[in-house]
Design an enzyme around this catalytic site. Structure first.
Site, mmCIF file in Angstrom:
data_model
loop_
_atom_site.group_PDB
_atom_site.id
_atom_site.type_symbol
_atom_site.label_atom_id
_atom_site.label_comp_id
_atom_site.label_asym_id
_atom_site.label_seq_id
_atom_site.Cartn_x
_atom_site.Cartn_y
_atom_site.Cartn_z
ATOM 1 C CB CYS A 134 71.695 69.126 -2.855
ATOM 2 S SG CYS A 134 70.605 68.358 -4.051
ATOM 3 C CB CYS A 137 68.626 67.045 -2.030
ATOM 4 S SG CYS A 137 69.917 66.741 -3.208
ATOM 5 C CG ASP A 138 68.686 69.095 1.453
ATOM 6 O OD1 ASP A 138 68.141 67.985 1.509
ATOM 7 O OD2 ASP A 138 69.908 69.257 1.616
#
Ligand code: NAP
Length: 317
Positions: A134, A137-138
Site C-alpha cells: 500500500c 499507507c506507507d
C-alpha cells in the site's frame, strides 16, 4: 442454532461501521470477526488519510477505537471465521463457522480483500519491514529511499507515480516487456524522471536483516539471476476478494467481487455488502466506512419493512 437479527461478516472499517450503526439502531448486531480483527488495516503501520486524526493513527489503534465504539452500543464479537452460508433459501439466513451455526434475519457482508502476494522467500518475514502492499499507507516512510515496485498494471503505475513524492528513485519491475496499465498512466510514468523500468524480470527472493536491503531478480527470457540492492519493495500484482465462501450464493463479477447496487444490496434481498468485498476501485478506510454506513442504514430499513413477515414465519413454525 443461535438466532440473531443482524450478522456482520468481517471486522474491517466497513464491518465495524456497519456494527456501530446497527447497534445504535437497537439491532443488537453480532460481528463474526474473521481471521484478524480489523482486516488489512490492522497490519497497516500508520493511517494518515482518515479524517479526524491530525497526527495520523496506527492501523491497530484505529481498529481498537472503532471496535470499542461499536461495542459501547451493544455490538458483540464472535472470534470465528465463516466457512459456509445459505443465502439462497432466503431470510432467515444460515451462517456457519467452524464453531457455530447461526441464523440471521439480515446479513451484511464485509469480508474484505487481500493483496496478492508474490509467494517468494522473505516476503512474509519482511512485511512491514520494507515490504508493503500500500503506497498510500506507507509511502511516507520511504522518504529519500531507493525502492522497487512490482507489477505492470494501473495500480503499479499509479502507486509508482505516487511514491515518487517520497522516494529518491522508483524502479518498476515487470514480468513482461509491455505494460498492462492504461495509456495515460503509462505516459505519466515514462515522463517521470524518478521512475525507471526493469523489464522481463521477476523477483525470486527478498532479503534483509531486519529491513529489506536487496532482492534477487531473474530475467525470464535469459534466466540470468542478479542481486539488486533496494530499501523497499511495493507489490501491486492485484487483489482478490475474500469471497470463496460466497460462491453460488451471491452474484459476483468475474474476479469474485460481490455485485451491489447503489443501496449496497446484493443479488439476495436482505443481504447487503460493503467495503472491499464489493469495491475493487477505491479501497480506502474512508470509502469503506461510508459504504458500511449505507449498508447498515439499508439493512435497518429492510428489516423494519420485513419484520412482520419474519415474525409470521416464526409463529407458523
Ligand atoms: P492488474 O490489472 O491485474 O495488474 C496486475 C499486474 O501484476 C499485471 O501487470 C501482472 O502482469 C502483474 N502480475 C500478476 N501476478 C504477478 C506475479 N506473480 N509476479 C509478477 N507480476 C505479476 O491489477 P491492478 O493494477 O491492481 O488493477 C486492478 C484493476 O483496477 C484494473 O482493472 C485496473 O484498471 C483498475 N485500476 C484502475 C486505476 C485507475 O484507473 N487509475 C488504478 C488502479 C487500478 P501481466 O501484465 O503480465 O499479467
Amino acid at each position: 442454532m443461535q438466532k440473531e437479527r443482524v450478522i456482520i461478516i468481517g471486522s474491517g472499517p466497513a464491518g465495524l461501521t456497519a456494527a456501530l450503526y446497527t447497534a445504535r439502531a437497537q439491532m443488537d448486531p453480532l460481528v463474526i470477526v474473521g481471521p484478524q480483527m480489523g482486516g488489512q488495516v490492522a497490519i497497516t503501520h500508520e493511517v494518515e488519510n482518515y479524517p479526524g486524526f491530525v497526527d495520523g493513527i496506527s492501523g491497530p489503534d484505529l481498529i481498537d477505537v472503532m471496535s470499542k465504539q461499536a461495542e459501547r452500543f451493544g455490538t458483540r464479537y464472535a472470534y470465528e471465521e465463516v466457512v459456509e452460508v445459505d443465502f439462497t433459501s432466503g431470510s432467515p439466513f444460515t451462517v456457519k463457522t467452524h464453531q457455530n451455526v447461526y441464523s440471521a434475519d439480515v446479513v451484511i457482508v464485509t469480508a474484505g480483500a487481500s493483496p496478492r502476494k508474490l509467494g517468494v522467500p522473505g516476503e512474509d518475514m519482511l512485511t512491514g519491514q520494507g515490504v508493503s502492499y500500500c503506497g498510500t499507507c506507507d509511502g511516507f516512510f520511504f522518504r529519500g529511499k531507493d525502492i522497487v515496485v512490482i507489477g505492470g498494471g494501473d495500480s503499479a503505475l499509479e502507486e509508482g507515480i505516487f511514491l515518487t513524492r517520497f522516494a529518491n528513485k522508483v524502479e518498476i519491475i515487470h514480468r513482461r516487456d509491455e505494460l498492462r496499465g492504461g495509456a495515460t498512466l503509462q505516459k505519466r510514468a515514462f515522463n517521470n524522471d524518478k521512475i525507471s523500468f526493469i523489464w522481463d524480470t521477476v523477483v525470486t527472493e527478498i532479503r534483509g536483516d531486519g529491513m529489506v536491503n536487496e532482492v534477487v531478480l531473474e530475467n525470464v527470457k535469459t534466466g540470468e539471476q542478479t542481486v539488486h540492492p533496494t530499501e523497499g519493495i511495493f507489490i501491486f500484482i492485484g487483489h482478490y476478494p475474500n469471497s470463496n465462501f460466497l460462491v453460488d450464493q451471491l452474484e459476483m463479477d468475474e474476479e469474485g467481487y460481490v455485485l451491489t447496487d447503489e443501496l449496497m444490496r446484493t443479488s439476495v434481498p436482505g443481504v447487503f455488502a460493503a467495503g472491499e468485498i464489493q469495491d475493487p476501485i477505491y479501497r480506502q478506510v474512508a470509502t469503506s466506512v461510508g459504504q458500511g454506513t449505507a449498508a447498515a442504514m439499508q439493512a435497518e430499513k429492510w428489516l423494519s419493512e420485513h419484520e412482520s413477515e419474519l415474525l409470521e414465519a416464526v409463529t407458523a413454525d
